[in-house]
Design an enzyme around this catalytic site. Structure first.
Site, PDB file in Angstrom:
ATOM      1  N   LEU A 142       0.871  -1.189   0.000  1.00 48.68           N
ATOM      2  CA  LEU A 142       0.000   0.000   0.000  1.00 48.68           C
ATOM      3  C   LEU A 142       0.896   1.223   0.000  1.00 48.68           C
ATOM      4  CD1 LEU A 142      -2.781   0.708   2.676  1.00 48.68           C
ATOM      5  CD2 LEU A 142      -0.743   2.137   2.561  1.00 48.68           C
ATOM      6  N   ASN A 143       0.536   2.253  -0.788  1.00 44.47           N
ATOM      7  CA  ASN A 143       1.171   3.557  -0.528  1.00 44.47           C
ATOM      8  C   ASN A 143       0.116   4.659  -0.460  1.00 44.47           C
ATOM      9  OD1 ASN A 143       1.799   2.793  -3.455  1.00 44.47           O
ATOM     10  ND2 ASN A 143       2.537   4.868  -3.562  1.00 44.47           N
ATOM     11  N   ASP A 144       0.213   5.710  -1.203  1.00 49.36           N
ATOM     12  CA  ASP A 144      -0.571   6.921  -0.936  1.00 49.36           C
ATOM     13  C   ASP A 144      -2.077   6.706  -0.754  1.00 49.36           C
ATOM     14  OD1 ASP A 144       1.874   7.566  -1.994  1.00 49.36           O
ATOM     15  OD2 ASP A 144       1.100   8.740  -3.651  1.00 49.36           O
TER      16      ASP A 144
ATOM     17  N   GLN B 100      -3.146   3.533  -3.152  1.00 46.79           N
ATOM     18  CA  GLN B 100      -2.249   2.946  -4.141  1.00 46.79           C
ATOM     19  C   GLN B 100      -1.931   1.528  -3.711  1.00 46.79           C
ATOM     20  OE1 GLN B 100      -0.214   4.727  -7.034  1.00 46.79           O
ATOM     21  NE2 GLN B 100      -2.401   5.114  -6.907  1.00 46.79           N
TER      22      GLN B 100
ATOM     23  N   TYR C 274      -1.833   5.871 -10.984  1.00 47.96           N
ATOM     24  CA  TYR C 274      -1.134   6.576  -9.914  1.00 47.96           C
ATOM     25  C   TYR C 274      -2.090   7.492  -9.139  1.00 47.96           C
ATOM     26  CZ  TYR C 274       3.678   5.095 -10.952  1.00 47.96           C
ATOM     27  OH  TYR C 274       4.843   4.385 -11.085  1.00 47.96           O
TER      28      TYR C 274
ATOM     29  N   ARG D 265       2.267  14.581 -11.858  1.00 49.65           N
ATOM     30  CA  ARG D 265       1.257  13.620 -11.375  1.00 49.65           C
ATOM     31  C   ARG D 265       0.538  14.103 -10.120  1.00 49.65           C
ATOM     32  NH1 ARG D 265       6.385  10.936 -10.963  1.00 49.65           N
ATOM     33  NH2 ARG D 265       7.269  11.158  -8.872  1.00 49.65           N
ATOM     34  N   ASP D 266      -0.440  13.291  -9.723  1.00 47.64           N
ATOM     35  CA  ASP D 266      -1.154  13.404  -8.440  1.00 47.64           C
ATOM     36  C   ASP D 266      -2.124  14.588  -8.371  1.00 47.64           C
ATOM     37  OD1 ASP D 266       0.701  11.389  -7.943  1.00 47.64           O
ATOM     38  OD2 ASP D 266       2.013  12.643  -6.713  1.00 47.64           O
TER      39      ASP D 266
ATOM     40  N   GLU E  86       5.653  15.903  -4.801  1.00 47.73           N
ATOM     41  CA  GLU E  86       4.603  14.926  -5.048  1.00 47.73           C
ATOM     42  C   GLU E  86       3.355  15.292  -4.240  1.00 47.73           C
ATOM     43  OE1 GLU E  86       6.633  10.826  -6.268  1.00 47.73           O
ATOM     44  OE2 GLU E  86       6.824  11.155  -4.127  1.00 47.73           O
TER      45      GLU E  86
HETATM   46  C1  FRU Z   1       4.059   9.166  -3.931  1.00 43.75           C
HETATM   47  C2  FRU Z   1       3.960   8.626  -5.350  1.00 43.75           C
HETATM   48  C3  FRU Z   1       3.107   9.526  -6.218  1.00 43.75           C
HETATM   49  C4  FRU Z   1       2.646   8.580  -7.293  1.00 43.75           C
HETATM   50  C5  FRU Z   1       2.449   7.312  -6.515  1.00 43.75           C
HETATM   51  C6  FRU Z   1       2.731   6.060  -7.288  1.00 43.75           C
HETATM   52  O1  FRU Z   1       4.355   8.177  -3.007  1.00 43.75           O
HETATM   53  O2  FRU Z   1       5.248   8.482  -5.898  1.00 43.75           O
HETATM   54  O3  FRU Z   1       3.778  10.666  -6.698  1.00 43.75           O
HETATM   55  O4  FRU Z   1       1.477   9.007  -7.911  1.00 43.75           O
HETATM   56  O5  FRU Z   1       3.306   7.378  -5.400  1.00 43.75           O
HETATM   57  O6  FRU Z   1       2.374   4.937  -6.541  1.00 43.75           O
END
Ligand code: FRU
Length: 490
Positions: free
Chosen positions: A45-47, A63, A106, A167-168, A222
């Protein structure tokens, strides 16, 4: 284990149910599974993404790479809740299976529009030479929870002057116009944020770069976010490439904010100093939303990229933080755990005592998963605080150094080591007569809110399950304290 590119870009649809079950079994054998945090069923898991309230429920996506503890092909995973603390796993929300998101769905955000929830995200793609081409895409969730991706990007190119690190999108609405901030890198490899506007979530106009006074501040920003709280504008972002400075910026990447005002007509953010959002070891890429009652609530990723974690060997990594309410009081951003967390309180225990240059424990005042509030007063000790997740060989230490006027979180002896190349102690300045620590401890994490949210320390810790002790201490002098602890249950 080294993961090949092929393994990282394998789709969940390509593995057999047996392979997934074997992975889930390995994950469930992990001693560090959390009990009240959002965590992946398998993989990484991330963001947090698309944090919103729609159709009577909170929605929080994240994510996700399902097949292992690495940054591979990212999906959006969907969780929802009616109260911000009991979350239901819904399943995959966005599959990176189109030309416009072939190498990852993303990060992005969500907003209600025409009775649907619009998810705006970055489609990460790579061409045959592995050159990145980011697109900003839309997926629409209807009232039945059905999500349909639009087959064309709404922003199909990077404007001149910026690299493919673009992105984002984070969307909000002002009067009748939608705005989105996007994290970007200038061609001179410095980080920034750009602004777009739209009348309808489909046609987007590039408004330009958000001008600010930070100058050259890292190589990439980011996950930007912009919101109003208590009448002031807050611009949040996660800059990469900031060198450590005193007690600041010791994690591999940072997450912070400036307070001021974003003038969307001149793309200008007037603002004060940049501050870190969190003083702990594991906090990144947060995202906020406005609750129906007007509260501004933020969730972060309790982890960082490019750092190995002890859960990797069990086939999973990371979790999200608890939701925090953000306010600005006396010009300072405050973060408090959302009040709904009280719904989780179980058995209560209270203790209080005077410490005279000593360390004390209480029978059965212990645990691996708990909420704890403790206040210290009448202090003449040079330092005082608590140790938790204690055994003969392990402890996590939280203290106030009254001489240096600093709060210190020390995970040197917390258990299995993590990210030691970035140091094992975090600290920040706090000039206070009275000190209150409010802790949420889960199997492998701690979130500490200091003095009603003036500072927060968020960290993973990986103690043994026998490390259950809690100790109170005062060094070189005396301190009185009172403490309340709750088990955290259903
Ligand atoms: C931040 C990031 C975002 C990107 C996502 C990809 O942790 O690098 O910039 O959209 O994770 O998983």
């Amino acid at each position: 284990m080294e993961w090949t590119t092929e393994q990282r870009y394998k789709r969940i649809e390509e593995v057999t149910p047996e392979e997934l079950q074997a992975l889930a079994k390995q994950v469930n054998e992990s001693p560090w599974r959390q009990t009240f945090h959002i965590q992946p069923v398998t993989g990484l898991l991330n963001d947090p993404n698309g944090f919103s309230f729609y159709n009577g429920e909170y929605h929080l996506f994240y994510q996700w790479f399902p097949l292992g503890p690495v940054h591979g092909l990212k999906y959006w995973y969907h969780t929802k809740s009616t109260d911000l603390v009991h979350w239901e796993n819904v399943g995959i929300a966005i599959h990176p299976n189109a030309e416009i998101d072939s190498h990852g769905a993303y990060s992005g955000s969500a907003i209600e529009h025409e009775n649907n929830l619009y998810l705006m995200y970055t489609g990460n793609t790579r061409d045959e030479n592995w050159v990145r081409h980011p697109f900003q895409n839309i997926a629409v969730m209807n009232e039945d929870g059905v999500i349909t991706k639009c087959d064309k990007p709404v922003i199909d190119h990077v404007p001149d002057g910026y690299t493919d690190h673009f992105r984002d999108p984070k969307v909000w609405k002002e009067n009748d116009t939608f705005y989105a901030v996007i994290g970007a890198q200038r061609i001179n490899e410095t980080g920034c944020i750009v602004l777009y506007s739209s009348p309808d979530m489909k046609n987007w106009t590039f408004e330009g770069e958000v001008k600010n006074d930070l100058g050259s501040f890292g190589y990439m920003w980011e996950c930007p976010d912009y919101f109003m709280v208590n009448g002031q504008g807050v611009l949040v972002f996660s800059p990469q490439g900031i060198a450590p400075n005193g007690d600041h910026y010791h994690n591999i990447y940072q997450s912070g904010y400036v307070i001021g005002e974003l003038n969307v007509h001149g793309n200008t953010m007037t603002h004060g100093e940049f501050s870190e959002l969190d003083r702990g070891f594991d906090f990144y890429a947060p995202q906020s939303m406005e609750a129906p009652d007007g509260r501004r609530i933020m969730v972060g990723w309790m982890g960082l990229p490019e750092v190995a974690y002890p859960t990797d060997q069990y086939g999973w990594a990371h979790c999200l933080t608890l939701p925090r309410e953000m306010t600005i009081e006396n010009g300072k951003l405050m973060q408090r755990p959302v009040r709904e967390l009280k719904l989780k309180r179980g058995v209560k225990m209270e203790v209080h005592d005077v410490l005279q240059n000593e360390t004390k424990t209480f029978d059965s005042f212990s645990g691996t998963v708990f909420e704890l509030m403790t206040e210290f007063h009448n202090v003449d000790a040079e330092s005082f605080g608590i140790e938790f997740r204690v055994s003969e060989t392990e402890k996590t230490v939280l203290l106030y150094d009254a001489v240096q006027k600093k709060v210190v979180l020390d995970r040197t002896h917390s258990g299995t080591a993590v990210g030691t190349e970035f140091g094992t102690v975090r600290q920040c300045a706090l000039d206070a007569e009275q000190v209150k620590f409010h802790l949420f401890v889960d199997t492998s994490s701690v979130e500490v809110f200091v003095n009603d949210g003036e500072e927060v320390f968020t960290s993973r810790i990986f103690p043994g399950s026998e490390s259950t002790g809690i100790r109170f201490f005062a060094n070189d002098g005396n301190a009185s304290y009172s403490a309340v602890k709750w088990t955290i249950g259903g």
